[in-house]
Scaffold this motif. Structure first.
Motif, PDB file in Angstrom:
ATOM      1  N   LEU A 196     -14.190  -2.059   5.122  1.00  0.00           N
ATOM      2  CA  LEU A 196     -14.363  -3.367   4.628  1.00  0.00           C
ATOM      3  C   LEU A 196     -15.798  -3.655   5.188  1.00  0.00           C
ATOM      4  O   LEU A 196     -16.882  -5.099   4.573  1.00  0.00           O
ATOM      5  CB  LEU A 196     -13.599  -5.202   5.726  1.00  0.00           C
ATOM      6  CG  LEU A 196     -12.246  -4.495   5.234  1.00  0.00           C
ATOM      7  CD1 LEU A 196     -12.140  -6.108   5.621  1.00  0.00           C
ATOM      8  CD2 LEU A 196     -12.273  -5.017   3.660  1.00  0.00           C
TER       9      LEU A 196
ATOM     10  N   LEU B  66      -6.287   2.726   3.015  1.00  0.00           N
ATOM     11  CA  LEU B  66      -7.490   1.164   2.335  1.00  0.00           C
ATOM     12  C   LEU B  66      -9.151   1.980   2.803  1.00  0.00           C
ATOM     13  O   LEU B  66      -8.814   2.122   4.109  1.00  0.00           O
ATOM     14  CB  LEU B  66      -7.229  -0.101   3.637  1.00  0.00           C
ATOM     15  CG  LEU B  66      -5.656  -0.486   2.866  1.00  0.00           C
ATOM     16  CD1 LEU B  66      -5.351  -1.504   4.394  1.00  0.00           C
ATOM     17  CD2 LEU B  66      -4.940  -0.690   1.308  1.00  0.00           C
TER      18      LEU B  66
ATOM     19  N   MET C  99      -8.260  -9.343  15.286  1.00  0.00           N
ATOM     20  CA  MET C  99      -8.187  -7.977  15.684  1.00  0.00           C
ATOM     21  C   MET C  99      -8.397  -7.455  14.718  1.00  0.00           C
ATOM     22  O   MET C  99      -7.905  -7.188  13.524  1.00  0.00           O
ATOM     23  CB  MET C  99      -6.967  -7.609  16.559  1.00  0.00           C
ATOM     24  CG  MET C  99      -7.531  -6.079  16.345  1.00  0.00           C
ATOM     25  SD  MET C  99      -5.875  -5.546  17.245  1.00  0.00           S
ATOM     26  CE  MET C  99      -5.903  -4.073  17.597  1.00  0.00           C
ATOM     27  N   ARG C 100      -9.543  -6.885  13.694  1.00  0.00           N
ATOM     28  CA  ARG C 100     -10.091  -5.822  13.623  1.00  0.00           C
ATOM     29  C   ARG C 100      -9.547  -4.593  12.895  1.00  0.00           C
ATOM     30  O   ARG C 100      -9.259  -3.540  14.269  1.00  0.00           O
ATOM     31  CB  ARG C 100     -11.541  -5.587  12.527  1.00  0.00           C
ATOM     32  CG  ARG C 100     -12.100  -7.155  12.340  1.00  0.00           C
ATOM     33  CD  ARG C 100     -11.896  -7.231  10.212  1.00  0.00           C
ATOM     34  NE  ARG C 100     -12.512  -8.309  10.354  1.00  0.00           N
ATOM     35  CZ  ARG C 100     -12.829  -9.153   9.163  1.00  0.00           C
ATOM     36  NH1 ARG C 100     -11.385  -9.223   8.836  1.00  0.00           N
ATOM     37  NH2 ARG C 100     -13.100 -10.532   9.249  1.00  0.00           N
ATOM     38  N   VAL C 101      -9.454  -3.868  11.769  1.00  0.00           N
ATOM     39  CA  VAL C 101      -8.495  -2.918  11.605  1.00  0.00           C
ATOM     40  C   VAL C 101      -9.585  -1.791  11.795  1.00  0.00           C
ATOM     41  O   VAL C 101     -10.757  -1.954  10.768  1.00  0.00           O
ATOM     42  CB  VAL C 101      -8.127  -2.661  10.116  1.00  0.00           C
ATOM     43  CG1 VAL C 101      -7.164  -1.386  10.536  1.00  0.00           C
ATOM     44  CG2 VAL C 101      -6.450  -3.366  10.383  1.00  0.00           C
TER      45      VAL C 101
ATOM     46  N   THR D 233       0.146  -9.090   4.549  1.00  0.00           N
ATOM     47  CA  THR D 233      -1.230  -9.940   3.680  1.00  0.00           C
ATOM     48  C   THR D 233      -2.273  -9.946   4.769  1.00  0.00           C
ATOM     49  O   THR D 233      -3.201  -8.880   3.787  1.00  0.00           O
ATOM     50  CB  THR D 233      -1.089 -11.029   3.361  1.00  0.00           C
ATOM     51  OG1 THR D 233       0.423 -11.169   2.497  1.00  0.00           O
ATOM     52  CG2 THR D 233      -2.203 -11.168   2.806  1.00  0.00           C
ATOM     53  N   MET D 234      -2.369  -9.902   5.830  1.00  0.00           N
ATOM     54  CA  MET D 234      -2.957 -10.364   6.492  1.00  0.00           C
ATOM     55  C   MET D 234      -3.665  -8.734   6.760  1.00  0.00           C
ATOM     56  O   MET D 234      -5.190  -8.333   6.407  1.00  0.00           O
ATOM     57  CB  MET D 234      -2.866 -10.490   7.947  1.00  0.00           C
ATOM     58  CG  MET D 234      -3.162 -11.924   8.029  1.00  0.00           C
ATOM     59  SD  MET D 234      -3.933 -12.739   7.470  1.00  0.00           S
ATOM     60  CE  MET D 234      -3.471 -14.218   7.851  1.00  0.00           C
ATOM     61  N   MET D 235      -3.082  -7.417   7.636  1.00  0.00           N
ATOM     62  CA  MET D 235      -3.368  -6.207   7.248  1.00  0.00           C
ATOM     63  C   MET D 235      -4.159  -5.387   6.148  1.00  0.00           C
ATOM     64  O   MET D 235      -4.646  -4.650   6.303  1.00  0.00           O
ATOM     65  CB  MET D 235      -2.839  -5.122   8.308  1.00  0.00           C
ATOM     66  CG  MET D 235      -1.287  -4.699   8.148  1.00  0.00           C
ATOM     67  SD  MET D 235      -0.236  -4.375   9.266  1.00  0.00           S
ATOM     68  CE  MET D 235       1.798  -4.492   8.234  1.00  0.00           C
ATOM     69  N   ASN D 236      -3.265  -5.430   4.628  1.00  0.00           N
ATOM     70  CA  ASN D 236      -2.841  -4.866   4.145  1.00  0.00           C
ATOM     71  C   ASN D 236      -3.984  -5.433   2.977  1.00  0.00           C
ATOM     72  O   ASN D 236      -4.976  -4.496   2.680  1.00  0.00           O
ATOM     73  CB  ASN D 236      -2.118  -4.321   3.118  1.00  0.00           C
ATOM     74  CG  ASN D 236      -1.043  -3.860   4.753  1.00  0.00           C
ATOM     75  OD1 ASN D 236      -1.266  -3.811   5.397  1.00  0.00           O
ATOM     76  ND2 ASN D 236       0.224  -3.257   4.072  1.00  0.00           N
ATOM     77  N   VAL D 237      -4.826  -6.539   3.314  1.00  0.00           N
ATOM     78  CA  VAL D 237      -5.606  -7.550   1.950  1.00  0.00           C
ATOM     79  C   VAL D 237      -6.652  -7.609   2.753  1.00  0.00           C
ATOM     80  O   VAL D 237      -7.433  -7.186   2.798  1.00  0.00           O
ATOM     81  CB  VAL D 237      -5.087  -8.512   1.191  1.00  0.00           C
ATOM     82  CG1 VAL D 237      -6.008  -8.889   0.791  1.00  0.00           C
ATOM     83  CG2 VAL D 237      -3.816  -8.207   0.673  1.00  0.00           C
ATOM     84  N   TYR D 238      -6.310  -8.162   4.063  1.00  0.00           N
ATOM     85  CA  TYR D 238      -7.850  -8.386   5.071  1.00  0.00           C
ATOM     86  C   TYR D 238      -8.284  -7.853   5.998  1.00  0.00           C
ATOM     87  O   TYR D 238      -9.149  -7.603   6.531  1.00  0.00           O
ATOM     88  CB  TYR D 238      -7.308  -9.651   5.143  1.00  0.00           C
ATOM     89  CG  TYR D 238      -7.774 -10.435   4.124  1.00  0.00           C
ATOM     90  CD1 TYR D 238      -7.749 -11.410   3.370  1.00  0.00           C
ATOM     91  CD2 TYR D 238      -5.759 -11.403   4.390  1.00  0.00           C
ATOM     92  CE1 TYR D 238      -7.879 -12.419   1.979  1.00  0.00           C
ATOM     93  CE2 TYR D 238      -6.063 -12.990   3.423  1.00  0.00           C
ATOM     94  CZ  TYR D 238      -6.532 -12.968   2.559  1.00  0.00           C
ATOM     95  OH  TYR D 238      -6.702 -13.602   1.657  1.00  0.00           O
ATOM     96  N   GLN D 239      -7.920  -6.950   6.425  1.00  0.00           N
ATOM     97  CA  GLN D 239      -7.698  -5.681   7.447  1.00  0.00           C
ATOM     98  C   GLN D 239      -7.987  -6.671   8.251  1.00  0.00           C
ATOM     99  O   GLN D 239      -8.657  -6.149   9.096  1.00  0.00           O
ATOM    100  CB  GLN D 239      -8.824  -4.846   6.914  1.00  0.00           C
ATOM    101  CG  GLN D 239      -8.222  -3.818   6.332  1.00  0.00           C
ATOM    102  CD  GLN D 239      -8.887  -2.597   4.913  1.00  0.00           C
ATOM    103  OE1 GLN D 239      -9.920  -2.334   5.975  1.00  0.00           O
ATOM    104  NE2 GLN D 239      -9.498  -2.814   4.152  1.00  0.00           N
ATOM    105  N   VAL D 240      -7.285  -7.652   8.946  1.00  0.00           N
ATOM    106  CA  VAL D 240      -6.552  -7.923  10.487  1.00  0.00           C
ATOM    107  C   VAL D 240      -5.108  -7.982  10.560  1.00  0.00           C
ATOM    108  O   VAL D 240      -3.747  -7.699  10.480  1.00  0.00           O
ATOM    109  CB  VAL D 240      -7.230  -9.270   9.995  1.00  0.00           C
ATOM    110  CG1 VAL D 240      -7.278 -10.475  11.640  1.00  0.00           C
ATOM    111  CG2 VAL D 240      -8.525  -9.958   9.547  1.00  0.00           C
TER     112      VAL D 240
ATOM    113  N   ILE E 103       0.688  -1.079  -0.067  1.00  0.00           N
ATOM    114  CA  ILE E 103       0.099  -0.116   0.195  1.00  0.00           C
ATOM    115  C   ILE E 103       1.150   1.100   0.002  1.00  0.00           C
ATOM    116  O   ILE E 103       0.389   2.728  -0.212  1.00  0.00           O
ATOM    117  CB  ILE E 103      -1.339   0.045   1.284  1.00  0.00           C
ATOM    118  CG1 ILE E 103      -0.475  -0.573   1.921  1.00  0.00           C
ATOM    119  CG2 ILE E 103      -1.779  -1.130   1.535  1.00  0.00           C
ATOM    120  CD1 ILE E 103      -1.350   0.017   3.904  1.00  0.00           C
TER     121      ILE E 103
END
Lengths: 366, 102
Positions: B12, B9, B1-3, A139-146, A46
């Motif tokens: 979601l 971005l 934990m969700r952003v 990947t987790m934070m920038n694609v799935y936002q986790v 990103i």
């Protein structure tokens, strides 16, 4: 058996760029990728790219991915969820999906662009859930936002470690410390300055002694290292964290090149074993090309340029462009590659790549 | 934990939520995300136990190579959860649970 002019293995920046060049010149191209989505690792990037305007500087990685994909789609058939499991003599490429053989495609030329995978660092507790590669965190934070945890410890101060640390902060997480075993920060000063401003302590000459936690990461004991990279007694201290991200380099994915009989060479600073190739990115097996991180770990910008070279060269070998026009195009790509491989960080890469290419030239001359 | 918020971005929130069954319990997941991401969003990092010593394991590489994140999905063992997208009604189970057989 289905035929194709060119099969490209890997739909990342190198593979898609190769497809665009070869496809636009009229070659019939099939791009194969084991993942459900094309783009390789571009869609988790990103940040804005570095370099000059020609290298898409200032544009974010995922936007570059979208653009590249839009260019590649009319140029090639992109076959996803398909893993290449064999390359037989005569360039017969066998594909598998969901554990079942799909088809074998006979290609006139093959371009390998499988990329690289992240290195592992072993220490007591390194297998505990929460110890992840920095790329996986990205990947987790920038694609799935986790986020894997609120507080993260980063290991490795190369550009991946620095950029991912900053992105953890952007995602609302906290990087409690960034450890670097070497006496100096590995990546660009501008990235290091950015994360220092974000309040992340960068601890050079430090490493993890062990991870705390039974079921998942709960913290780590970190220790200072002396000039001989040995732990300094009494320097141990606890850093609380729910996850540990490891950014200690990448290794080219050479399995298919090896399988196809390409000669490999070992260049430590480019990531280890990689296929020998010439100026056209052609390996020691005639008609099999390689491009991108597979031929030495660099950045997405150089992977795209190498892909273009391989695409032009393969199309040229098939007669889709005459030698004069191809030489002109390739010279333009080389000019951009030299620009990417210059300066404090890039010039050693140029030197290493020239070593690889010299070996390739000698091979083809014999 | 969700952003929760992100400067670059987009949210979601518009992505539909589906339900998957993890070890018998219905949990939410965002359409299109990997099984491992859905579980991480719920705070779950431990995805399996090793066969011999029952040591916990979770996602390491995130690109389907290390196979540390495998789980049983719809009866199929050793599915790589980091590269397998969720699907409504999918049944996900932990492999080699230490309490197995009790």
């Amino acid at each position: 058996m289905r035929q194709a002019d060119i099969i490209i293995v890997g739909a990342g920046p190198a593979g898609l760029s190769a497809a665009v060049e070869a496809g636009r010149l009229g070659a019939q191209v099939v791009v194969v990728d084991e993942n459900a989505k094309p783009g390789g690792q571009l869609f988790k990037q990103i940040h804005k790219f570095f370099g000059s305007r020609e290298h898409l500087a200032g544009i974010r990685g995922f936007d570059i991915g979208q653009e590249l994909l839009a260019q590649a789609q009319p140029c090639a058939q992109i076959k996803l969820n398909s893993t290449v499991y064999a390359i037989y003599p005569d360039k017969q490429v066998a594909l598998i999906a969901d554990g079942v053989h799909q088809e074998t495609i006979r290609a006139k030329k093959v371009i390998l662009a499988a990329g690289a995978s992240e290195n592992v660092l072993a220490f007591p507790g390194s297998t505990l859930p929460g110890v992840m590669s920095a790329g996986a965190v990205q990947t987790m934070m920038n694609v799935y936002q986790v986020l894997p945890a609120e507080e993260i410890l980063m290991i490795g101060s190369g550009n991946v470690g620095l950029i991912v640390s900053y992105q953890i902060v952007q995602a609302g997480g906290k990087v409690n410390a960034l450890l670097e075993a070497a006496p100096r920060i590995g990546g660009y000063g501008v990235h290091a300055a950015k994360i220092s401003r974000a309040g992340i302590p960068i601890l050079t000459r430090h490493t993890v002694q062990k991870v705390l936690g039974e079921e998942h990461v709960e913290g780590a004991i970190v220790v200072q290292l002396d000039d001989n990279v040995q732990p300094v007694p009494g320097s141990e201290r606890m850093i609380a964290c729910g996850a540990i991200a490891i950014a200690v380099g990448l290794t080219p994915l050479t399995e298919l090149a090896h399988l196809a009989g390409c000669q490999l060479t070992f260049i430590s600073r480019l990531g280890g074993m990689l296929p020998v190739h010439d100026d056209n990115m052609e390996t020691t097996v005639p008609g099999i090309y390689a491009a991108g991180d597979l031929t030495g770990v660099e950045e997405a910008s150089s992977a795209m340029e190498e892909g273009r070279l391989a695409g032009i060269a393969a199309a040229e070998a098939l007669g889709y462009i005459d030698a004069g026009a191809a030489a002109k195009r390739k010279a333009q790509v080389w000019e951009r590659l030299h620009m990417l491989r210059s300066g404090d960080f890039g010039s050693y890469r140029r030197q290493m790549k020239e070593e690889v290419i010299e070996k390739g030239r000698i091979f083809h001359a014999i | 934990m969700r952003v929760k918020e992100h400067p670059i971005l987009s949210s979601l929130d518009r992505i539909p939520v589906v339900e998957i069954i993890v070890d018998g319990i219905a949990v939410p997941a965002r359409e299109g995300e990997s099984i491992a991401a859905a579980l991480m969003a719920l705070g779950r990092l431990k995805l399996r136990h090793t066969h011999k010593t029952s040591s916990p394991r979770g996602v390491f590489c995130g690109i389907g190579r290390c196979t540390d994140c495998v789980m049983t999905v719809d009866g199929q063992t050793n599915v790589r959860t980091c590269v397998t997208p969720v699907r409504a009604g999918m049944i996900v189970e932990t492999q080699n649970k230490p309490d197995k057989g009790e």
